[in-house]
Motif scaffolding. Structure first.
Motif, PDB file in Angstrom:
ATOM      1  N   ARG A  40       0.852  -1.200   0.000  1.00  8.06           N
ATOM      2  CA  ARG A  40       0.000   0.000   0.000  1.00  8.06           C
ATOM      3  C   ARG A  40       0.887   1.250   0.000  1.00  8.06           C
ATOM      4  O   ARG A  40       1.966   1.267   0.594  1.00  8.06           O
ATOM      5  CB  ARG A  40      -0.922   0.005   1.221  1.00  8.06           C
ATOM      6  N   ARG A  41       0.377   2.291  -0.630  1.00  5.81           N
ATOM      7  CA  ARG A  41       1.133   3.540  -0.776  1.00  5.81           C
ATOM      8  C   ARG A  41       0.518   4.611   0.117  1.00  5.81           C
ATOM      9  O   ARG A  41      -0.694   4.799   0.159  1.00  5.81           O
ATOM     10  CB  ARG A  41       1.136   3.994  -2.232  1.00  5.81           C
ATOM     11  N   HIS A  42       1.385   5.304   0.852  1.00  4.76           N
ATOM     12  CA  HIS A  42       0.912   6.361   1.751  1.00  4.76           C
ATOM     13  C   HIS A  42       1.993   7.432   1.861  1.00  4.76           C
ATOM     14  O   HIS A  42       3.148   7.142   2.155  1.00  4.76           O
ATOM     15  CB  HIS A  42       0.604   5.767   3.135  1.00  4.76           C
ATOM     16  N   HIS A  43       1.592   8.670   1.618  1.00  6.56           N
ATOM     17  CA  HIS A  43       2.525   9.799   1.664  1.00  6.56           C
ATOM     18  C   HIS A  43       3.770   9.557   0.819  1.00  6.56           C
ATOM     19  O   HIS A  43       4.911   9.672   1.267  1.00  6.56           O
ATOM     20  CB  HIS A  43       2.946  10.092   3.117  1.00  6.56           C
ATOM     21  N   LEU A  44       3.535   9.171  -0.421  1.00 11.57           N
ATOM     22  CA  LEU A  44       4.591   8.981  -1.421  1.00 11.57           C
ATOM     23  C   LEU A  44       5.560   7.851  -1.072  1.00 11.57           C
ATOM     24  O   LEU A  44       6.685   7.797  -1.586  1.00 11.57           O
ATOM     25  CB  LEU A  44       5.388  10.283  -1.628  1.00 11.57           C
ATOM     26  N   ARG A  45       5.096   6.958  -0.190  1.00 15.92           N
ATOM     27  CA  ARG A  45       5.942   5.824   0.174  1.00 15.92           C
ATOM     28  C   ARG A  45       5.125   4.542   0.107  1.00 15.92           C
ATOM     29  O   ARG A  45       3.950   4.532   0.487  1.00 15.92           O
ATOM     30  CB  ARG A  45       6.505   6.009   1.583  1.00 15.92           C
ATOM     31  N   THR A  46       5.750   3.468  -0.366  1.00 17.27           N
ATOM     32  CA  THR A  46       5.064   2.185  -0.471  1.00 17.27           C
ATOM     33  C   THR A  46       5.442   1.304   0.721  1.00 17.27           C
ATOM     34  O   THR A  46       6.632   1.118   1.012  1.00 17.27           O
ATOM     35  CB  THR A  46       5.441   1.467  -1.778  1.00 17.27           C
ATOM     36  N   TYR A  47       4.417   0.776   1.372  1.00 17.41           N
ATOM     37  CA  TYR A  47       4.611  -0.121   2.519  1.00 17.41           C
ATOM     38  C   TYR A  47       4.179  -1.520   2.093  1.00 17.41           C
ATOM     39  O   TYR A  47       3.001  -1.765   1.811  1.00 17.41           O
ATOM     40  CB  TYR A  47       3.785   0.341   3.712  1.00 17.41           C
ATOM     41  N   PRO A  48       5.105  -2.473   2.033  1.00 14.75           N
ATOM     42  CA  PRO A  48       4.750  -3.832   1.593  1.00 14.75           C
ATOM     43  C   PRO A  48       4.017  -4.624   2.685  1.00 14.75           C
ATOM     44  O   PRO A  48       4.247  -4.431   3.880  1.00 14.75           O
ATOM     45  CB  PRO A  48       6.105  -4.459   1.267  1.00 14.75           C
ATOM     46  N   ASN A  49       3.140  -5.505   2.226  1.00 12.88           N
ATOM     47  CA  ASN A  49       2.466  -6.483   3.100  1.00 12.88           C
ATOM     48  C   ASN A  49       1.839  -5.851   4.340  1.00 12.88           C
ATOM     49  O   ASN A  49       2.096  -6.261   5.476  1.00 12.88           O
ATOM     50  CB  ASN A  49       3.444  -7.572   3.545  1.00 12.88           C
ATOM     51  N   CYS A  50       0.994  -4.851   4.149  1.00 12.97           N
ATOM     52  CA  CYS A  50       0.337  -4.218   5.281  1.00 12.97           C
ATOM     53  C   CYS A  50      -1.173  -4.212   5.072  1.00 12.97           C
ATOM     54  O   CYS A  50      -1.682  -4.546   3.997  1.00 12.97           O
ATOM     55  CB  CYS A  50       0.851  -2.799   5.509  1.00 12.97           C
ATOM     56  N   PHE A  51      -1.902  -3.870   6.134  1.00 14.66           N
ATOM     57  CA  PHE A  51      -3.360  -3.824   6.060  1.00 14.66           C
ATOM     58  C   PHE A  51      -3.863  -2.543   6.720  1.00 14.66           C
ATOM     59  O   PHE A  51      -3.161  -1.921   7.535  1.00 14.66           O
ATOM     60  CB  PHE A  51      -3.989  -5.049   6.733  1.00 14.66           C
ATOM     61  N   VAL A  52      -5.082  -2.158   6.345  1.00 15.87           N
ATOM     62  CA  VAL A  52      -5.725  -0.975   6.909  1.00 15.87           C
ATOM     63  C   VAL A  52      -6.565  -1.414   8.110  1.00 15.87           C
ATOM     64  O   VAL A  52      -7.356  -2.351   8.016  1.00 15.87           O
ATOM     65  CB  VAL A  52      -6.607  -0.265   5.864  1.00 15.87           C
TER      66      VAL A  52
END
Length: 405
Positions: A40-52
């Protein structure tokens, strides 16, 4: 003596830790299957293997794992406290029902792999392999005329480990299997023996494949914490922590009146006897060991149950005829149900046959080595008692047990 962790925090037994890890892993795999865990992408950064967080809470309610959002948040907070999940930036120690990103520590390699966790995960992997392989060694077998499902002889497990490249020698396999037994992954079918490279039968203690309901796991932990707090709020505890009744008897009506050491005192009681809080002490300085059951006779200053004196050095020497066992005692409303005596090392003098200690495997003549992770081998019974009383309602004992012939 420093205790592990805060007294007020939730202290999990080894069984509870295992249940949390299994339930957390089952949830992780299900969320992966449901595509809720992804990059997932947040604030111009991609975080792998995460959930909301919000999406997972919606999923938990939709799959009837929890009744409402509040319980769902409590459940996920419990997983955070147990280092199963964390905020992607490790900024927030509190799980929030919002569009925040969280991640399973197993997905990003930050899971705390201490020795206990490594042994647990090794046991889980071996169980999965054994339960699914063709011609599995886990079969119904008999020992002393009793049939045991999914059991295996000790030598056969070591043979299997060698054949599948899990170990390099039989000695290494024996050490591994002893560690699995000491950490409650496997056990002798009658719980009378340590692990031997022979024909004795063993079983896995944990069904790793059983589906865990997350809400039940949370409820069990909260119940443990609540009762632990109740136990710790008691004042004026006596030297022996192993009280058998929380409510003290009325003054002048103690079941533990002092009498001559050569006399017996029959006490008519209903169920287990009264509290050791109100016991008196004999000339030897040891507490009067009272009856732990109405069927027993109360004897003041009883003769030691040890057949001979044993030193700490002897217990720890290589080749000594003792086996280390780790026992978890879940105290009930009456207490724990056993009595210790001695001075470096302390030993179990008496066990209530109907109490929690007996159910956990505590036996007479076991030597207490550790209490809730703290070294107790060189303590006398007073210091050991204090160590137990400052701990939780759930007591983890590491004991040295004489090997049976």
């Amino acid at each position: 003596m420093e205790l592990l962790g805060s007294i007020q925090s939730t202290v999990l037994t080894r069984h509870q830790k295992a249940e949390v890890m299994i339930a957390g892993e089952q949830l992780r795999l299900r969320l992966h299957d449901s595509k809720l865990i992804k990059d997932r992408r947040h604030h111009l950064r991609t975080y792998p293997n995460c959930f909301v967080a919000q999406e997972v809470i919606d999923w938990l309610i939709a799959h009837k794992e929890v009744p409402d959002r509040e319980i769902a948040v409590q459940l996920m907070q419990h997983l955070m406290d147990c280092d199963i999940i964390h905020h992607v930036c490790d900024k927030w120690p509190v799980f929030k029902d919002a569009k925040y990103l969280y991640r399973f520590r197993k997905d990003d390699g930050t899971f705390p792999f201490n020795l206990e966790v490594k042994i647990f995960m090794r046991g889980q992997r071996l169980y999965e392999h054994l339960i699914t392989c063709k011609d599995s060694i886990l079969q119904e077998r008999q020992e002393k005329g009793v049939a045991y499902e999914r059991s295996f002889p000790g030598y056969m497990l070591i043979d299997w480990l060698l054949q599948n490249g899990e170990i390099e020698s039989r000695r290494q396999g024996l050490d591994l299997c002893k560690a699995l037994l000491e950490h409650d992954i496997i056990q002798h079918v009658s719980q009378k023996h340590h692990f031997f490279d022979g024909g004795l039968l063993y079983q896995f203690c944990i069904n790793f494949r059983r589906r865990r309901r997350l809400s039940e796991l949370l409820h069990e932990t909260e119940s443990e914490e609540q009762e632990c707090t109740t136990q710790l709020n008691q004042d004026d505890q006596a030297d022996s922590p192993f009280t058998l009744r929380k409510t003290p008897p009325s003054e002048g009506n103690s079941n533990f009146s002092s009498v001559q050491s050569t006399k017996d005192l029959n006490v008519p009681t209903n169920g287990r006897c009264g509290s050791l809080d109100h016991q008196r002490h004999g000339s030897s300085g040891y507490p009067i060991t009272a009856s732990l059951s109405s069927a027993y006779t109360v004897q003041c200053n009883p003769i030691s149950v040890l057949k001979r004196n044993v030193t700490c050095e002897e217990l720890l020497s290589p080749g000594a005829p003792y086996v280390k066992r780790v026992l978890t005692i879940l105290g009930d409303a009456l207490g724990w149900g056993f009595v210790v005596r001695g001075k470096s090392p302390c030993y179990v003098q008496a066990v209530d046959p109907g109490g929690p200690a007996a159910a956990a495997g505590v036996k007479v003549r076991q030597f207490v080595r550790r209490v809730n992770g703290c070294n107790g081998l060189h303590l006398d019974y007073r210091a050991l008692s204090k160590l137990v009383m400052t701990g939780p309602r759930v007591v983890t004992l590491e004991v040295m047990e004489p090997l049976t012939n």
